[in-house]
Structure formats: C-alpha cells, structure tokens
Design an enzyme around this catalytic site. Structure first.
Site, PDB file in Angstrom:
ATOM      1  N   LYS A 611       0.765  -1.148   0.029  1.00  0.00           N
ATOM      2  CA  LYS A 611      -0.027  -0.029   0.114  1.00  0.00           C
ATOM      3  C   LYS A 611       0.884   1.373   0.072  1.00  0.00           C
ATOM      4  O   LYS A 611       0.522   2.263   0.516  1.00  0.00           O
ATOM      5  CB  LYS A 611      -1.027   0.134   1.264  1.00  0.00           C
ATOM      6  CG  LYS A 611      -1.621  -1.331   1.395  1.00  0.00           C
ATOM      7  CD  LYS A 611      -2.320  -1.651   0.015  1.00  0.00           C
ATOM      8  CE  LYS A 611      -3.601  -0.824  -0.661  1.00  0.00           C
ATOM      9  NZ  LYS A 611      -4.198  -1.234  -1.698  1.00  0.00           N
ATOM     10  N   THR A 615       3.077  -1.161  -6.765  1.00  0.00           N
ATOM     11  CA  THR A 615       2.536  -1.838  -8.102  1.00  0.00           C
ATOM     12  C   THR A 615       2.673  -0.944  -9.208  1.00  0.00           C
ATOM     13  O   THR A 615       2.667  -1.251 -10.354  1.00  0.00           O
ATOM     14  CB  THR A 615       0.674  -2.207  -7.878  1.00  0.00           C
ATOM     15  OG1 THR A 615       0.788  -3.252  -6.746  1.00  0.00           O
ATOM     16  CG2 THR A 615       0.294  -2.888  -9.052  1.00  0.00           C
ATOM     17  N   TRP A 814      -1.241   8.416 -12.376  1.00  0.00           N
ATOM     18  CA  TRP A 814      -0.600   8.173 -13.774  1.00  0.00           C
ATOM     19  C   TRP A 814      -0.754   6.882 -14.068  1.00  0.00           C
ATOM     20  O   TRP A 814      -0.622   6.083 -13.598  1.00  0.00           O
ATOM     21  CB  TRP A 814       0.886   8.832 -13.437  1.00  0.00           C
ATOM     22  CG  TRP A 814       0.942  10.225 -12.952  1.00  0.00           C
ATOM     23  CD1 TRP A 814       0.701  10.751 -11.841  1.00  0.00           C
ATOM     24  CD2 TRP A 814       1.188  11.391 -13.886  1.00  0.00           C
ATOM     25  NE1 TRP A 814       0.863  11.925 -11.776  1.00  0.00           N
ATOM     26  CE2 TRP A 814       1.288  12.566 -13.212  1.00  0.00           C
ATOM     27  CE3 TRP A 814       1.500  11.469 -15.375  1.00  0.00           C
ATOM     28  CZ2 TRP A 814       1.611  13.681 -13.614  1.00  0.00           C
ATOM     29  CZ3 TRP A 814       1.882  12.722 -15.797  1.00  0.00           C
ATOM     30  CH2 TRP A 814       1.912  13.832 -14.912  1.00  0.00           C
ATOM     31  N   GLY A 831      -5.672   2.136  -6.543  1.00  0.00           N
ATOM     32  CA  GLY A 831      -5.920   3.683  -6.743  1.00  0.00           C
ATOM     33  C   GLY A 831      -7.291   3.943  -6.291  1.00  0.00           C
ATOM     34  O   GLY A 831      -7.613   4.940  -6.523  1.00  0.00           O
ATOM     35  N   TYR A 834     -10.539   6.605  -0.595  1.00  0.00           N
ATOM     36  CA  TYR A 834     -11.329   6.196   0.718  1.00  0.00           C
ATOM     37  C   TYR A 834     -11.626   7.527   1.419  1.00  0.00           C
ATOM     38  O   TYR A 834     -11.162   8.655   0.956  1.00  0.00           O
ATOM     39  CB  TYR A 834     -10.329   5.415   1.548  1.00  0.00           C
ATOM     40  CG  TYR A 834     -10.057   4.272   0.919  1.00  0.00           C
ATOM     41  CD1 TYR A 834     -10.644   3.167   0.385  1.00  0.00           C
ATOM     42  CD2 TYR A 834      -8.455   4.098   0.763  1.00  0.00           C
ATOM     43  CE1 TYR A 834      -9.929   2.150  -0.111  1.00  0.00           C
ATOM     44  CE2 TYR A 834      -7.633   3.039   0.141  1.00  0.00           C
ATOM     45  CZ  TYR A 834      -8.601   2.104  -0.205  1.00  0.00           C
ATOM     46  OH  TYR A 834      -7.898   0.915  -0.995  1.00  0.00           O
TER      47      TYR A 834
END
Length: 879
Positions: A611, A615, A814, A831, A834
């Site tokens: 997190k 990725t 992006w 992405g 929250y």
C-alpha cells in the site's frame, strides 16, 4: 663494637690499590655467578629429572615459589547467573585480522556459541554491557590480557563491576614478544609472569575444577610449539593450575625436575571475578580443548558441549577403483576385524558402504575375490547406493532417465542380497544434492525411498565449521566431513607432506577437532583407503585412542535416519535452507546443470511495503524495453513472494521458472516485485544469499496513511474483522483484545516501522544497493522519480517517462500513455479513494510513529539519501 670498626678502618688503610682492585674483581665475579644461578633455578625454572614417568606428575617437583596447591574442594567467586545474562561471548580482539582473534572466533563458531567481537578499547568507549537490568554477555574473552590489565581506570572499573554483579568470568591470553620482561608482576594482581620460555612435556592437572571434556591422565611428550611461552607464579590461594609443563632449558643442570603453570585458573578469591589465563595462543591443540572447558566452566555450562558424539564412517565407491587400489581378501577381513574392535568402545559402530554395481569385479583376480568376500559378509555392514555407473546426477536433465540408472543399481543390490533399507544415499561428487537438482530428489524418492543424504557442499565446502544440514523435498541433508583421506591416499609413506602430517591431523589436529566440536560427524572415506596400507583403519583406530586418552567424550554410531532425527533435534533451525547463488562458488557451478544459468535471476527487487505504490512502480518499470518482469503467479498475480513464505522451500529451480530464458542481448535486466518482502524477518537474509549483487528499491509513504490504506484494503476484501471494527478501534486495541483483531492491528502498524525494517536490509546489503523512493512524489511526479530510478539501476538505454506517462483524471493517478491518447492503468482494485481518516486516529498515529520517523530520518542521513517530502512535514509537525 666500636673497637671492631676501628680495626677494619686500619686494615683498609693498609690495602694497596692493586689489592683493592683484586677484591673488587672477586666481588663482581661472585655477583655474576649468583645471578646466573638465580636465572637458571628460579626465573628459568628447572628441567625435570629423567625419572619422572609419563602421567605421574606427583614425582615431579613443583617449585616452592609457585605455591599453587592442588585442592579437591575449591571456593571462589559466585558462578555465572544464567538468568541475568544472555548466552553470548564478548571477544575483544586487537584487530579485525589478528590471528589469535580469528582462532578464538573459529572455535566459538564451530561450537555454535553466540559471540560478538569488539576491538579492544584503549581509552575508547566500552560497548554497552547491559540492556535494562539484563547483562548482554555471559563471558568476556581477551585476545591480549594486557589490554584488560592496562585499560583506563573508568572502563576497567565499569567492566569489573559488571563482571562481579552479573557473575561474568574472563578468559585472557598472554603472548610474549621480544619486548616482554623476563619476569614481571601482572599489574593489580598477586600473580607473577615469567616469559619467553621454551616448554615441553605438558600435563593436565587432574584435580582442576575446570575440566569437563578434558581428561587429565597423560603427558604431551616433547617440545610445545614456540619458544615464547609465559608461565604463572603466585602465593595467593585464588590461583589453581590447569596445565603444567617443564622447561626445555637447563638440561645440563642435574637437579630435580620442576613443573610450572602455563594455564592458570583464578577462582575469584582476590577480587570476585573468575578468570582463566593462557600463557600462549591456541596453536597448541590442548589449549583449544581447555579453552572449550573454560568457556563451559565460566558460563556455568550454559555454553558447553555435550559429551555425546555420534560418528558414521561412509566408505564411498566400495567397488570403484582401478587395479592395484582395490581391496583384497586380507583387506576385507581386516575391515571386519577392525569394525568389531571399534565396537568395543563405540557402541553400534558399523562401516557404511556405498556401491555402484557396474564396477563389481572390475579388478584383478585377487581383488575380485575381495569383492566376493565382501558380499559374503553383506549383513555385517550397512549399505547405501550411489549411481549405477557413478555418473553425476546433475548431468541428467530427465528424471525418468535418472531413475533408470538407479534401477540398474537396485537390481544389482537385489541380485546380491544387499540390504538397502537405511533410506540413505550419496551422489557421486555430491552432484545434485547442493545446489539442488530437483530431478535427483524425485528419482531418489521414487526408486529407493530415500529420506537422508549428506554433502560437504552446503552452504560451502570451506570453512568446514560453517557446514550445515537442511531439509528439502522431504529429504534430510546432513553435513559431511572429510578426514584427510582421499582416493589417492593409499600408502602411509606417500601421504601428502609426509606421514607425520596424517598423524598431526589425528593427534589434536583437524580430525580430532572435528569430533570435539561437532556432535554429529559423517566422515567421507573411499574404498582405496582400505586396501594396501589400509589408512582408513589406521586413521580411525588412532583417532579413537586419542579421543579416549584426552577426553571424556562418549562415541557411538547411529544409522543415517537416526542421525537425521538427532541432528535436527539438536539444531531445529537448520531445517530451513538458505539458498546460495550457485555462480558465486566455482565448485557449485561445476556440479550445477549446464541448462541452468544465473542470468535468469533478477537483478532488481522491489520490496514494498504494501500500500505504498509499489504496483505502480512495477508497471512503470515494465514500460522500459530493457527491464523484464517475472511471469505472473496464478495465486499472487504479479508477485512471486518467494523469499518470505512457503514458496521458498520449493527451491531456486522453481523461482527461476518465473523468469524467461535470457536472450542473446546483454541488456536484459530482470526484476520482481513482492511488497511483503520489506517487513519480513527472513526475506533480506534469503535474498542476499541468492542475489548478493541485486539492487533493492523500497517505496515509502507516510506510515499513518499506509496503515489506513491497509485497513481499507482489508474492508474492500470483506475481512470480517475490518468490517466489524473501526480503524481507531483497530489501531488502539489492547494486548487483551481478540487475537484476530491484534493480527489486523499488527498488519496495519508494524510495516510502518520503516527504520527497523530498513536496518534489517542494510545488514545484508550495502547502502549503495538500496534506493528509497518518495511515495508521495511517486504519485505527483512519477516521471522524475523514474529518471532517478534509471540512474540508480545504471541502465545504458534510458527513456523519457515524461512522454509515456499521462495523468488519468478518472482514476486519479498516472498511467501508461498509449497510441491515440488512450491510457493503460492499474486494475480496478488499485488507486481507490477512501473517506478521510478520523482526527482521533490521525493524532494517535502521529504520536505512535514520531520516534520511528525520527529514526528513519537519521538512517536516511547515514545512507546519504534525501528525506521524502512527507517525512519532512512529519518532523516539522512533531516539534
């Protein structure tokens, strides 16, 4: 009285100048004779008389000035309090490369005693000795005891107070040199030193309370190594002799023999600290033995060796050998006779014979009769299979072909009634065992039901003290030891370096130390060692005699399967292998399949944490033409998760399958991303062992935001705990909270201890190999970040990410810019936006991570890396 004085005055007035000079000359000569007598009889001690037989020390004279009595019941300082100290030895060395320091460390490592080395402080700071109310060390060892004696007052008082309060002893070595005084008192102690002596005929004080492994019954006849020995002398009752010896000097003086102390034990009666002092280094084998006992005694046996030793003697290639090197009838009979002889002292001793059936009856007629007699004794020995044709298994790339070779050997065993129930096998030249050749392990289990093997190659051949066992694919791999006998060592007189080298190897040398320092020893020998001069039989009979003479060790033999159970009960942590890079060791590369290549390993690891944007970085890296990622996993998508979990036990062959075969271009740069590597306790060590030259990238964001993102991630995946509890409930849960709640709390908070996790990676990788990426900048200026990444990786071909990245307003981050203005973004689960974190949680986490963030800033400064923008903000807000 006055009258006498007056007469002497008159007499002196009458003396002529010549008479006065003559009397002065006589006085000088008398002084010389007295000094010479004093040096030979006191400072240099006296040579023992020829009548003193070996082992009978009572007949030798102990010089009265020593007054070191042999006492049965000894007082002394309190023993080490094991409950208050860690079982760690603190070793003060003179330099990182000093020989004696390395020898001390080698013994501790061989015995698997934990230790920490420090350069001896002169006026520098002493290392931290306590952690809260617990001592960090159970024993102090000084390579040079004078560094302790001459320490500055502050540090000396600090160390002595620690030793007294925690019951910690000291071992010290005194090594004389050309500048050492012949005689001197040890500063601050009622102990005198006499240095630069040549000694001989060393014996052990049988009443020394120090002895545990050491047996004190015999004399080491002959000169001891070196002529720079120091002996100890004292009138104080705190000192007890451990080793005693005679001087080599004054052989022409026909006076009664004396012994003097070369290793002395301080019972702590003088200052409350127990010590053992050596008058030389560890070059003398008996010093190593006594050193092991000293460690055990001064740590109240918390760091001690068991007296039980388990030995197995493998005879490899029992039918393999050219004519003239094989066993004849008389050799086979001698083998069985020696086995029965050794069983008297070693319960269950049995030679373990390895066979390759193709070479049966491949010698002269006389040697073939030896083969026949060996098979007539088939039930007297243990047997294990090699390969049928003695081929190296790593050359077979097809498991079925490998199994066919094994079946030929199995048929041979069945034809000749050779028992093969031990579940043990050894591969020729240790091929395929380590580095692991999966086809070998599969074929072994299929054909023979193998459960145990052994190798000298894990993790490396040398140094031998580092050899370990491991478990792979259900097969226990035990460490194997060499014993100085190889296929070419056939004749005693032709032993490399001369026969005396073999005897030195046995009598206190490497072979003896192997038995001393290893609870389990599997010795590798060969058939040729049991023909001709039968050096194998000579070696083990002589070794047994030496062990029984000088130690209390109890030797016994167990079957290979029993040995495996014993080994992993003693060393359970060894079950987990640590895969090394085969290309970093020439021997390993030679016994590794030619179809495999280290070019298939990644050169870059993106380690997380989760997190933080790893990725996205993975996607951006894959856009570079020279950067090639791993194949995706069915279970964990783009992540392999090799170094941190159960996949690691599948081996490096499994890992390599996730990367394509290298192309002919040299620009291929493989990488993988597994975000849970970052905070794993094992991933850094495992990665560094297999990929020591890899580059490491970690992406760090505000740890509070990372914790909240993980919580929301778990809610999105319907984690019942995350759905049940609020974020504030999770992060503030107490130790008495439900287990599942505390597990979620840990996964939210613990990865954010950035400094602690980075330190672990820095233990195994140089700071120049690690790049810390600002996760906040990764979100706002990814192209600039990728410019820095390309430079860090040293890529020859660089691309302009400003032209191939575009911001997607719908996604909010992006993405890759495609032809026609379209974008390729991460999958839907990435992405997500929250709701904002509640203010109470923000306040809690700012305080929770304050110290962690401060430590991170210090660590990044030390690494020479810039502070991330979010970290600067947090440091400002925490003031």
């Amino acid at each position: 009285m006055m009258l006498c004085v007056a007469r002497v005055r008159r007499l002196l007035r009458q003396l002529t100048l010549q008479t006065s000079l003559f009397l002065l000359f006589l006085l000088c000569m008398l002084s010389v004779f007295i000094s010479a007598y004093f040096l030979y009889t006191v400072k240099r001690e006296l040579e023992p008389s020829a009548g003193g037989g070996p082992g009978n020390c009572d007949d030798d004279y102990v010089v009265p000035s020593r007054l070191l009595p042999f006492r049965d019941e000894l007082g002394g300082a309190p023993a080490a309090d094991g409950t208050r100290t860690e079982p760690v030895v603190l070793v003060f060395v003179e330099s990182q490369y000093s020989q004696l320091g390395q020898e001390i460390v080698a013994v501790l490592e061989s015995a698997r005693f934990r230790y920490q080395t420090e350069i001896s402080p002169g006026k520098g700071d002493m290392p931290t000795l306590t952690d809260r109310d617990r001592g960090r060390f159970a024993l102090i060892v000084y390579e040079n005891i004078l560094k302790y004696v001459n320490m500055d007052a502050w540090n000396r008082e600090l160390l002595d107070k620690y030793c007294v309060e925690y019951g910690v002893g000291i071992i010290g070595f005194f090594k004389a040199n050309e500048n050492s005084l012949l005689s001197a008192q040890l500063k601050g102690f009622p102990l005198f030193l006499h240095s630069n002596l040549g000694l001989k005929d060393c014996t052990v004080n049988p009443k020394s309370p120090l002895l545990h492994v050491t047996r004190g019954q015999e004399v080491v006849k002959g000169p001891l190594p070196g002529d720079d020995w120091t002996v100890f002398q004292s009138n104080h009752s705190t000192y007890e002799p451990v080793l005693l010896a005679k001087t080599q000097s004054a052989e022409s003086v026909g006076l009664r023999a004396v012994l003097h102390t070369s290793v002395v034990q301080d019972l702590g009666l003088h200052d409350g600290i127990q010590r053992v002092l050596f008058g030389h280094n560890l070059a003398f084998w008996l010093h190593k033995l006594v050193f092991v006992d000293a460690v055990a005694f001064l740590t109240a046996k918390r760091l001690s060796l068991s007296l039980d030793r388990y030995v197995l003697v493998d005879i490899d290639d029992i039918f393999v050998g050219k004519e003239g090197t094989r066993m004849k009838v008389s050799d086979v009979k001698a083998l069985l006779e020696t086995q029965n002889e050794l069983r008297v002292s070693i319960p269950n001793f049995t030679f373990n014979l390895g066979f390759s059936g193709k070479f049966f009856h491949a010698g002269t007629d006389e040697e073939d009769l030896g083969d026949d007699l060996l098979l007539s004794y088939v039930n007297e020995f243990w047997w294990f299979p090699h390969m049928w044709s003695h081929m190296q298994p790593h050359r077979f790339h097809n498991q079925s072909v490998l199994a066919e070779q094994m079946l030929l050997n199995r048929h041979f065993a069945e034809e000749h009634s050779i028992p093969t129930h031990l579940g043990y096998a050894v591969a020729p030249h240790h091929s395929g065992v380590y580095p692991v050749h999966e086809q070998l392990y599969d074929a072994w289990k299929k054909v023979w039901g193998i459960k145990v093997t052994s190798t000298e190659e894990y993790p490396h051949l040398k140094p031998a003290r580092y050899r370990r066992g491991f478990v792979h694919s259900g097969i226990s791999v035990l460490p194997r030891q060499t014993c100085g006998l190889f296929t070419h060592t056939i004749f005693y007189k032709d032993y490399p370096g001369g026969p005396q080298e073999l005897d030195k190897l046995i009598d206190g040398g490497e072979l003896f130390l192997t038995v001393l320092l290893n609870p389990i020893s599997i010795f590798m020998t060969h058939m040729s060692n049991y023909g001709n001069d039968r050096l194998g039989l000579y070696t083990f009979k002589k070794l047994l005699h030496f062990v029984q003479t000088w130690t209390h060790l109890r030797l016994q033999t167990l079957s290979p399967l029993q040995l495996a159970h014993k080994y992993f009960s003693l060393f359970p942590s060894d079950r987990e292998p640590l895969w090394q890079n085969p290309c970093e060791d020439k021997r390993h590369k030679d016994i590794w399949s030619k179809e495999k290549t280290c070019d298939r390993f990644p050169k870059l690891l993106v380690i997380g944490p989760q997190k933080t944007g790893t990725t996205a970085l993975y996607l951006f890296l894959g856009m570079h033409p020279d950067l090639i990622s791993n194949y995706p996993s069915k279970e964990t998508f783009e992540e392999i998760q090799f170094f941190n979990g159960h996949n690691y036990h599948r081996g490096i062959d499994w890992y390599m399958e996730y990367f394509p075969l290298p192309s002919n271009t040299s620009s291929d740069y493989y990488f993988e991303k597994s975000a849970n590597y970052f905070d794993s306790e094992v991933a850094a060590a495992r990665a560094a062992a297999l990929l020591p030259k890899a580059k490491i990238i970690t992406v760090l964001v505000n740890p509070a935001e990372r914790a909240y993102a993980w919580y929301q991630h778990q809610r999105a995946h319907d984690d019942p705990v995350a759905l049940k509890y609020s974020f504030h409930d999770v992060i503030t849960a107490s130790h008495s909270a439900p287990v599942k709640l505390r597990i979620l709390q840990s996964r939210c908070l613990a990865p954010g201890w950035y400094a602690a996790h980075l330190e672990r990676w820095l233990t195994h990788y140089h700071s120049s190999q690690i790049m810390v990426v600002d996760g906040q900048m990764m979100k706002t200026e990814p192209a600039s970040v990728m410019d820095k990444v390309q430079k860090f990786l040293g890529l020859v071909n660089t691309i302009n990410y400003h032209k191939i990245l575009a911001f997607d307003p719908k996604k909010g981050f992006w993405c890759q810019l495609l032809e026609g203005g379209k974008t390729k973004c991460l999958r839907k689960s990435k992405g997500k936006r929250y709701s904002d974190m509640d203010s109470e949680s923000q306040v809690f986490l700012r305080e929770y991570y304050r110290d962690h963030n401060i430590e991170l800033s210090k660590l990044l400064y030390r690494m020479g890396q810039p502070l991330p923008s979010w970290l600067k903000d947090e440091l400002l807000n925490s003031r």
